[in-house]
Motif scaffolding. Structure first.
Motif, short mmCIF file in Angstrom:
data_model
loop_
_atom_site.label_atom_id
_atom_site.label_comp_id
_atom_site.label_asym_id
_atom_site.label_seq_id
_atom_site.Cartn_x
_atom_site.Cartn_y
_atom_site.Cartn_z
N VAL A 1 -12.34 14.03 4.16
CA VAL A 1 -11.99 15.21 4.95
C VAL A 1 -11.37 16.20 3.98
CG1 VAL A 1 -10.50 16.11 6.79
CG2 VAL A 1 -11.59 13.85 7.03
N LYS A 2 -11.94 17.40 3.94
CA LYS A 2 -11.41 18.43 3.04
C LYS A 2 -10.11 18.99 3.58
CE LYS A 2 -15.77 19.99 1.16
NZ LYS A 2 -16.62 21.15 0.90
N ASN A 3 -9.22 19.33 2.67
CA ASN A 3 -7.99 20.02 3.05
C ASN A 3 -8.34 21.44 3.45
OD1 ASN A 3 -6.35 17.81 2.42
ND2 ASN A 3 -6.20 18.44 0.30
N ARG A 4 -7.60 22.01 4.35
CA ARG A 4 -7.87 23.39 4.79
C ARG A 4 -7.82 24.37 3.63
NH1 ARG A 4 -5.32 22.95 10.59
NH2 ARG A 4 -7.14 21.96 11.50
N GLU A 5 -6.93 24.11 2.66
CA GLU A 5 -6.83 25.00 1.51
C GLU A 5 -8.13 25.00 0.70
OE1 GLU A 5 -4.36 22.41 1.84
OE2 GLU A 5 -3.26 23.76 3.12
N VAL B 1 -13.39 9.54 13.85
CA VAL B 1 -11.96 9.23 13.78
C VAL B 1 -11.48 9.49 12.36
CG1 VAL B 1 -10.19 7.47 14.10
CG2 VAL B 1 -12.21 7.48 15.57
N THR B 2 -10.39 10.27 12.22
CA THR B 2 -9.82 10.57 10.91
C THR B 2 -8.70 9.59 10.60
OG1 THR B 2 -10.40 12.90 11.15
CG2 THR B 2 -8.70 12.36 9.52
N TYR B 3 -8.75 9.01 9.40
CA TYR B 3 -7.77 8.04 8.94
C TYR B 3 -7.12 8.53 7.65
CZ TYR B 3 -10.43 4.79 11.90
OH TYR B 3 -11.07 4.18 12.94
N LEU C 1 0.82 -1.20 0.00
CA LEU C 1 0.00 0.00 0.00
C LEU C 1 0.85 1.26 0.00
CD1 LEU C 1 -2.55 -1.10 2.73
CD2 LEU C 1 -2.95 -1.05 0.26
N GLU C 2 0.25 2.36 -0.49
CA GLU C 2 0.88 3.67 -0.43
C GLU C 2 -0.18 4.69 -0.04
OE1 GLU C 2 2.36 4.39 -4.35
OE2 GLU C 2 0.37 4.63 -5.22
N PRO C 3 0.24 5.78 0.64
CA PRO C 3 -0.73 6.81 1.01
C PRO C 3 -1.21 7.58 -0.22
CG PRO C 3 1.48 7.43 1.70
CD PRO C 3 1.57 6.05 1.14
N THR C 4 -2.47 7.99 -0.20
CA THR C 4 -3.02 8.77 -1.31
C THR C 4 -2.89 10.27 -1.06
OG1 THR C 4 -5.23 8.94 -0.36
CG2 THR C 4 -4.77 7.00 -1.74
N GLY C 5 -2.66 10.65 0.18
CA GLY C 5 -2.65 12.06 0.55
C GLY C 5 -4.02 12.54 1.02
N GLY C 6 -5.04 11.71 0.83
CA GLY C 6 -6.38 12.05 1.28
C GLY C 6 -6.64 11.48 2.67
#
Length: 75
Positions: free
Chosen positions: A68-72, A35-37, A23-28
């Protein structure tokens, strides 16, 4: 638990269920029951097919409903 996606769907899986998948992270990120994953995906098409089989067996949730939306993006 780890959030893992294939296509537009994901589910939460215990680490031992994922030991045979690279696996690799998607950045999302997704938030499930408060709970945020971080969201992960298979590193190759073949690895993504393994994730897809897990989703077929255990069910899936649409990413858009839990993302979860990015703050930007909120500005």
């Amino acid at each position: 638990m780890r959030a893992v996606k294939a296509g537009y769907s994901f589910n939460l899986f215990p680490e031992e269920s994922l030991s045979h998948i690279n696996l690799e992270p998607t950045g999302g990120r997704v938030c499930v029951e408060g709970v945020t994953y971080p969201l992960y995906r298979g590193t190759t098409y073949a690895e993504s097919e393994k994730v897809d089989r897990l989703l077929d067996a255990y069910g899936e949730m649409p990413i858009r409903d839990y993302k979860v939306k990015n703050r930007e993006q909120e500005r």
